[in-house]
Motif scaffolding. Structure first.
Motif, PDB file in Angstrom:
ATOM      1  N   LYS A  82       2.861   9.719   8.342  1.00  0.00           N
ATOM      2  CA  LYS A  82       3.701   8.602   6.466  1.00  0.00           C
ATOM      3  C   LYS A  82       3.590   7.569   7.471  1.00  0.00           C
ATOM      4  O   LYS A  82       4.206   7.398   8.707  1.00  0.00           O
ATOM      5  N   TYR A  83       3.598   6.812   6.451  1.00  0.00           N
ATOM      6  CA  TYR A  83       3.477   4.952   6.751  1.00  0.00           C
ATOM      7  C   TYR A  83       4.008   4.297   5.210  1.00  0.00           C
ATOM      8  O   TYR A  83       4.300   5.077   4.599  1.00  0.00           O
ATOM      9  N   LEU A  84       4.948   3.064   6.302  1.00  0.00           N
ATOM     10  CA  LEU A  84       5.560   2.392   4.981  1.00  0.00           C
ATOM     11  C   LEU A  84       4.187   1.391   5.576  1.00  0.00           C
ATOM     12  O   LEU A  84       4.347   0.932   6.758  1.00  0.00           O
ATOM     13  N   TYR A  85       4.451   0.610   4.341  1.00  0.00           N
ATOM     14  CA  TYR A  85       4.175  -0.433   4.017  1.00  0.00           C
ATOM     15  C   TYR A  85       4.588  -1.555   3.588  1.00  0.00           C
ATOM     16  O   TYR A  85       4.495  -1.691   2.459  1.00  0.00           O
ATOM     17  N   MET A  86       4.454  -2.528   4.501  1.00  0.00           N
ATOM     18  CA  MET A  86       5.799  -4.174   4.702  1.00  0.00           C
ATOM     19  C   MET A  86       4.727  -4.616   4.107  1.00  0.00           C
ATOM     20  O   MET A  86       4.041  -5.647   4.884  1.00  0.00           O
ATOM     21  N   LEU A  87       5.344  -5.387   1.945  1.00  0.00           N
ATOM     22  CA  LEU A  87       4.368  -6.538   1.737  1.00  0.00           C
ATOM     23  C   LEU A  87       4.661  -7.542   2.265  1.00  0.00           C
ATOM     24  O   LEU A  87       3.498  -8.665   2.357  1.00  0.00           O
ATOM     25  N   ARG A  88       5.703  -8.009   2.823  1.00  0.00           N
ATOM     26  CA  ARG A  88       5.674  -8.840   2.811  1.00  0.00           C
ATOM     27  C   ARG A  88       5.167  -9.747   4.246  1.00  0.00           C
ATOM     28  O   ARG A  88       5.121 -10.577   3.978  1.00  0.00           O
ATOM     29  N   ASP A  89       4.908  -9.399   5.120  1.00  0.00           N
ATOM     30  CA  ASP A  89       4.286  -9.757   6.498  1.00  0.00           C
ATOM     31  C   ASP A  89       3.443  -8.235   6.246  1.00  0.00           C
ATOM     32  O   ASP A  89       2.602  -8.937   7.985  1.00  0.00           O
ATOM     33  N   GLY A  90       2.320  -7.747   6.114  1.00  0.00           N
ATOM     34  CA  GLY A  90       1.682  -6.904   6.121  1.00  0.00           C
ATOM     35  C   GLY A  90       1.738  -5.958   7.091  1.00  0.00           C
ATOM     36  O   GLY A  90       0.284  -5.496   7.408  1.00  0.00           O
ATOM     37  N   SER A  91       2.732  -5.583   7.883  1.00  0.00           N
ATOM     38  CA  SER A  91       2.865  -4.542   8.955  1.00  0.00           C
ATOM     39  C   SER A  91       2.861  -3.598   8.188  1.00  0.00           C
ATOM     40  O   SER A  91       3.760  -2.545   7.492  1.00  0.00           O
ATOM     41  N   VAL A  92       2.543  -2.076   9.400  1.00  0.00           N
ATOM     42  CA  VAL A  92       2.318  -1.145   9.052  1.00  0.00           C
ATOM     43  C   VAL A  92       3.188  -0.523   9.713  1.00  0.00           C
ATOM     44  O   VAL A  92       3.540  -0.255  10.706  1.00  0.00           O
ATOM     45  N   ILE A  93       4.208   1.033   9.403  1.00  0.00           N
ATOM     46  CA  ILE A  93       5.200   0.969  10.614  1.00  0.00           C
ATOM     47  C   ILE A  93       5.291   2.819  10.094  1.00  0.00           C
ATOM     48  O   ILE A  93       5.061   3.372   8.923  1.00  0.00           O
ATOM     49  N   GLN A  94       4.880   3.409  11.158  1.00  0.00           N
ATOM     50  CA  GLN A  94       4.754   4.831  11.207  1.00  0.00           C
ATOM     51  C   GLN A  94       6.121   5.018  11.528  1.00  0.00           C
ATOM     52  O   GLN A  94       7.135   5.125  12.233  1.00  0.00           O
ATOM     53  N   LEU A  95       6.335   6.714  10.664  1.00  0.00           N
ATOM     54  CA  LEU A  95       7.551   7.500  10.931  1.00  0.00           C
ATOM     55  C   LEU A  95       7.475   8.349  11.153  1.00  0.00           C
ATOM     56  O   LEU A  95       6.054   9.268  11.418  1.00  0.00           O
TER      57      LEU A  95
ATOM     58  N   VAL B 116      -2.231  11.868   4.266  1.00  0.00           N
ATOM     59  CA  VAL B 116      -1.321  11.173   4.856  1.00  0.00           C
ATOM     60  C   VAL B 116      -1.119  10.569   3.578  1.00  0.00           C
ATOM     61  O   VAL B 116      -0.793   9.828   2.394  1.00  0.00           O
ATOM     62  N   LEU B 117       0.565  10.213   3.946  1.00  0.00           N
ATOM     63  CA  LEU B 117       1.321   9.656   2.607  1.00  0.00           C
ATOM     64  C   LEU B 117       1.765   8.145   3.303  1.00  0.00           C
ATOM     65  O   LEU B 117       1.862   7.362   4.145  1.00  0.00           O
ATOM     66  N   LEU B 118       1.388   7.059   2.350  1.00  0.00           N
ATOM     67  CA  LEU B 118       1.814   5.211   2.008  1.00  0.00           C
ATOM     68  C   LEU B 118       2.634   4.842   1.367  1.00  0.00           C
ATOM     69  O   LEU B 118       2.504   4.757  -0.418  1.00  0.00           O
ATOM     70  N   ASP B 119       3.881   4.364   1.602  1.00  0.00           N
ATOM     71  CA  ASP B 119       4.602   4.082   0.980  1.00  0.00           C
ATOM     72  C   ASP B 119       4.874   2.447   1.341  1.00  0.00           C
ATOM     73  O   ASP B 119       4.758   1.779   2.141  1.00  0.00           O
ATOM     74  N   TYR B 120       4.259   1.796  -0.342  1.00  0.00           N
ATOM     75  CA  TYR B 120       5.307   0.031   0.246  1.00  0.00           C
ATOM     76  C   TYR B 120       6.785  -0.137  -0.105  1.00  0.00           C
ATOM     77  O   TYR B 120       7.124   0.267  -1.553  1.00  0.00           O
ATOM     78  N   LYS B 121       6.601  -1.557   0.726  1.00  0.00           N
ATOM     79  CA  LYS B 121       8.384  -1.978   0.385  1.00  0.00           C
ATOM     80  C   LYS B 121       8.183  -3.088   0.577  1.00  0.00           C
ATOM     81  O   LYS B 121       7.677  -3.852   1.261  1.00  0.00           O
ATOM     82  N   THR B 122       8.891  -3.950  -0.397  1.00  0.00           N
ATOM     83  CA  THR B 122       8.689  -5.653  -0.625  1.00  0.00           C
ATOM     84  C   THR B 122      10.551  -5.834   0.236  1.00  0.00           C
ATOM     85  O   THR B 122      10.444  -7.116   0.108  1.00  0.00           O
ATOM     86  N   ASP B 123      10.905  -4.709   1.665  1.00  0.00           N
ATOM     87  CA  ASP B 123      12.283  -5.137   2.471  1.00  0.00           C
ATOM     88  C   ASP B 123      11.709  -6.644   2.692  1.00  0.00           C
ATOM     89  O   ASP B 123      10.372  -7.052   3.010  1.00  0.00           O
ATOM     90  N   ARG B 124      12.803  -7.518   3.046  1.00  0.00           N
ATOM     91  CA  ARG B 124      12.660  -9.175   3.863  1.00  0.00           C
ATOM     92  C   ARG B 124      12.604  -8.574   5.466  1.00  0.00           C
ATOM     93  O   ARG B 124      11.812  -9.219   5.793  1.00  0.00           O
ATOM     94  N   ASP B 125      13.271  -7.429   5.270  1.00  0.00           N
ATOM     95  CA  ASP B 125      13.787  -7.490   7.356  1.00  0.00           C
ATOM     96  C   ASP B 125      13.031  -5.946   7.509  1.00  0.00           C
ATOM     97  O   ASP B 125      12.805  -5.106   6.791  1.00  0.00           O
ATOM     98  N   THR B 126      11.789  -6.717   8.236  1.00  0.00           N
ATOM     99  CA  THR B 126      10.975  -5.837   8.196  1.00  0.00           C
ATOM    100  C   THR B 126      10.749  -5.027   9.632  1.00  0.00           C
ATOM    101  O   THR B 126       9.588  -4.964  10.519  1.00  0.00           O
ATOM    102  N   ALA B 127      11.744  -5.344  10.587  1.00  0.00           N
ATOM    103  CA  ALA B 127      11.810  -4.508  11.691  1.00  0.00           C
ATOM    104  C   ALA B 127      11.500  -2.937  11.610  1.00  0.00           C
ATOM    105  O   ALA B 127      12.607  -2.718  11.062  1.00  0.00           O
ATOM    106  N   PRO B 128      10.628  -3.199  12.623  1.00  0.00           N
ATOM    107  CA  PRO B 128      10.753  -1.251  12.575  1.00  0.00           C
ATOM    108  C   PRO B 128      11.796  -0.442  12.611  1.00  0.00           C
ATOM    109  O   PRO B 128      11.808   1.208  11.557  1.00  0.00           O
ATOM    110  N   ASP B 129      12.485  -0.837  13.645  1.00  0.00           N
ATOM    111  CA  ASP B 129      13.783   0.613  13.605  1.00  0.00           C
ATOM    112  C   ASP B 129      14.475   0.604  12.264  1.00  0.00           C
ATOM    113  O   ASP B 129      15.030   1.585  12.065  1.00  0.00           O
TER     114      ASP B 129
END
Length: 112
Positions: free
Chosen positions: A99-112, A58-71
């Motif tokens: 593969k996942y992105l963890y959005m630090l701004r809101d704690g959401s997890v987005i699978q790719l 499993v690959l996980l990458d942290y992101k700090t984006d303000r826009d956390t809309a999954p698409d």
């Protein structure tokens, strides 16, 4: 405390801040390149990579984006995570299953 976090803590192997570098065919990324031997240098640091008890990677990458809309996030980072997964395969000989992105701004997890 998340389900993904629990999977990570129960992993057989865990890598954090895993650096990589490799050469890639330039024509794959730049259609104007005519020289088939031309290459580009690709480097990065994988935030988290873990191998579960069943061997799945499993690959996980942290992101700090303000826009956390999954698409929006998927479109923005799909190529980056694909390159990271290819690097894992090339360097470690392991195939990434998820593969996942963890959005630090809101704690959401987005699978790719």
């Amino acid at each position: 405390a998340s389900s993904l976090g629990k999977r990570m803590t129960g992993a057989r192997r865990l890598w954090r801040e895993l650096p990589f570098c490799r050469m890639l065919p330039a024509g794959r990324y730049y259609e104007e390149v005519r020289d088939e031997a031309a290459e580009i240098f690709n480097q990065g640091v994988i935030d988290v990579l873990f191998q579960e008890q069943d061997g799945r990677v499993v690959l996980l990458d942290y992101k700090t984006d303000r826009d956390t809309a999954p698409d929006t996030v998927r479109e923005k980072y799909a190529m980056q995570l694909e390159l990271y997964a290819e690097a894992v395969s090339s360097v470690l000989g392991l195939e990434v299953a998820e593969k996942y992105l963890y959005m630090l701004r809101d704690g959401s997890v987005i699978q790719l």
